[in-house]
Design a protein around this motif. Sequence first.
Motif, PDB file in Angstrom:
ATOM      1  N   GLN A 124      81.513  -5.674  74.065  1.00 11.61           N
ATOM      2  CA  GLN A 124      82.676  -6.127  74.830  1.00 11.61           C
ATOM      3  C   GLN A 124      83.836  -5.148  74.671  1.00 11.61           C
ATOM      4  OE1 GLN A 124      84.151  -9.906  73.509  1.00 11.61           O
ATOM      5  NE2 GLN A 124      86.014  -9.805  74.747  1.00 11.61           N
ATOM      6  N   LYS A 125      84.391  -4.698  75.777  1.00 14.89           N
ATOM      7  CA  LYS A 125      85.536  -3.797  75.737  1.00 14.89           C
ATOM      8  C   LYS A 125      86.820  -4.611  75.607  1.00 14.89           C
ATOM      9  CE  LYS A 125      83.405  -0.059  78.368  1.00 14.89           C
ATOM     10  NZ  LYS A 125      83.493   0.821  79.568  1.00 14.89           N
ATOM     11  N   VAL A 126      87.593  -4.310  74.585  1.00 10.71           N
ATOM     12  CA  VAL A 126      88.866  -4.991  74.370  1.00 10.71           C
ATOM     13  C   VAL A 126      89.971  -3.948  74.503  1.00 10.71           C
ATOM     14  CG1 VAL A 126      90.255  -6.359  72.775  1.00 10.71           C
ATOM     15  CG2 VAL A 126      87.772  -6.628  72.796  1.00 10.71           C
ATOM     16  N   ALA A 127      90.721  -4.015  75.592  1.00  7.92           N
ATOM     17  CA  ALA A 127      91.765  -3.013  75.839  1.00  7.92           C
ATOM     18  C   ALA A 127      92.787  -3.026  74.707  1.00  7.92           C
ATOM     19  CB  ALA A 127      92.455  -3.293  77.173  1.00  7.92           C
ATOM     20  N   MET A 128      93.008  -1.849  74.090  1.00  5.26           N
ATOM     21  CA  MET A 128      93.882  -1.727  72.925  1.00  5.26           C
ATOM     22  C   MET A 128      94.954  -0.674  73.157  1.00  5.26           C
ATOM     23  SD  MET A 128      92.880  -3.889  70.570  1.00  5.26           S
ATOM     24  CE  MET A 128      93.698  -3.222  69.118  1.00  5.26           C
ATOM     25  N   SER A 129      96.039  -0.797  72.388  1.00  9.48           N
ATOM     26  CA  SER A 129      97.136   0.170  72.429  1.00  9.48           C
ATOM     27  C   SER A 129      97.514   0.566  71.005  1.00  9.48           C
ATOM     28  CB  SER A 129      98.370  -0.414  73.123  1.00  9.48           C
ATOM     29  OG  SER A 129      98.108  -0.697  74.481  1.00  9.48           O
ATOM     30  N   ILE A 130      97.766   1.852  70.797  1.00  6.54           N
ATOM     31  CA  ILE A 130      98.324   2.345  69.534  1.00  6.54           C
ATOM     32  C   ILE A 130      99.797   2.624  69.770  1.00  6.54           C
ATOM     33  CG2 ILE A 130      98.398   4.336  67.983  1.00  6.54           C
ATOM     34  CD1 ILE A 130      95.372   4.405  68.038  1.00  6.54           C
ATOM     35  N   LEU A 131     100.667   1.942  68.996  1.00  7.28           N
ATOM     36  CA  LEU A 131     102.110   2.065  69.186  1.00  7.28           C
ATOM     37  C   LEU A 131     102.748   3.070  68.234  1.00  7.28           C
ATOM     38  CD1 LEU A 131     101.473  -0.510  70.789  1.00  7.28           C
ATOM     39  CD2 LEU A 131     103.551  -1.525  69.870  1.00  7.28           C
ATOM     40  N   ALA A 132     102.187   3.220  67.049  1.00  9.59           N
ATOM     41  CA  ALA A 132     102.770   4.118  66.050  1.00  9.59           C
ATOM     42  C   ALA A 132     101.713   4.462  65.014  1.00  9.59           C
ATOM     43  CB  ALA A 132     103.969   3.463  65.361  1.00  9.59           C
TER      44      ALA A 132
END
Length: 432
Positions: A124-132
């Motif tokens: 399952q692809k779980v859209a992620m973000s790296i903020l810092a």
Amino acid sequence: MTKILKAGLSRRSLLKTTATAALIGAVRAAFPSGAFAASSGPEVTGAKLGFIALTDSAPLIVAKEKGLFSKYGMPDVEVAKQASWGATRDNLVLGGAANGIDGAHILSPLPYLMHAGKVTQNNQKVAMSILARLNYDSQGISVAKEYADTGVHLDASRLKAAFEKKKSDGKEIKAAMTFPGGTHDLWLRYWLAAGGINPDKDVSTIVVPPPQMVANMKVGNMDVFCVGEPWNEQLVNQGIGFTAATTGELWKGHPEKALGMRADWVERNPKAAKAMLMAVMEAQQWCDKMDNKDEMASLLGKRQWFNVPPKDILGRLKGDINYGNGRSIKGSDLYMKFWAGGVSYPFRSHDTWFITENIRWGKFAPDTDVKALVAEVNREDLWREAAKDLAVAAADIPAGSSRGKETFFDGKVFDPDNPSAYLDSLTIKALS
């Protein structure tokens, strides 16, 4: 390999890239960042953040303890202990609304592995973000006491004969890390491979949660492990083993953990994401001051956070390293960095290395469009917005997305503009 990783895309990789881009597009369509432009404060007052009991989680804990989340309009942020990186992943898949978590102190490659569906159930692809980025340096590669006579340090080849003898006696060589494809896995593999030890053939790699490393070494369940602090220092303090090398000796000023969030949460709550990021960035500035290290060790040692003696945290925070094998240094520059010199900035070049190393070991396919994947996950734009509102000094804001070429202890050089050349220079890899 070279041609694929640079400009051109095969039809197969184009389809993969298009599918992932569609996932991000759907998230952003559902939660347009400008949707809350009319409101002055954060869209929500809280979020659920996970952490593992490791010193590099300090910015999240300090932000909570010092009231910094409240300062920026996020008084209801929860910072919840996770049992393992696998649990962190599973709770991120659930999301905060389903009794999971919205974001976390996380191994820098893990958001990419989740985003691409490489480490999740049913892919399952779980859209992620790296903020810092949360910190640089100060992880450790530690070895069981039985190998003290080898004199192993940066050169892992000193273990080859001892490993071969043990295997000839019918025993298994176990090398522990915290999550497949995570930072500790990559540091351990790099170190072993540089010494001519193939981590896929000459040893058995096993997964052990960070807080359980010392106990497992004590009962002989492993020969070597790689983990963050305070567990290497605790191992030495308990006389169970010794540290062969700190990761800053492998790659000086290397990136380590990140602040990762579910992309749908960020897109739905852009102002809250920035507010939370500002709190963490201010906490990083506090953590970076040497005058605060004693208080920091006492704070992290509390039962609700790490539940360890502050002395197990403090030494390496200050760059005082007792390796446990008769070698010790005081006031070195191998301490954990949290802010000065662009530590907090999520350099895209660093994320490029993490993905490239995971191509090296077979976690990502050779035809992965690295540049596109980094562009989907890395949110340096949000970091820059937060830095502007936080009035961060110009000297602490990097000029661009790349830190340039990186050189490792064995002389290998990584050029983020040409990852294929780096891969081609490596002798031991899954690709071979």
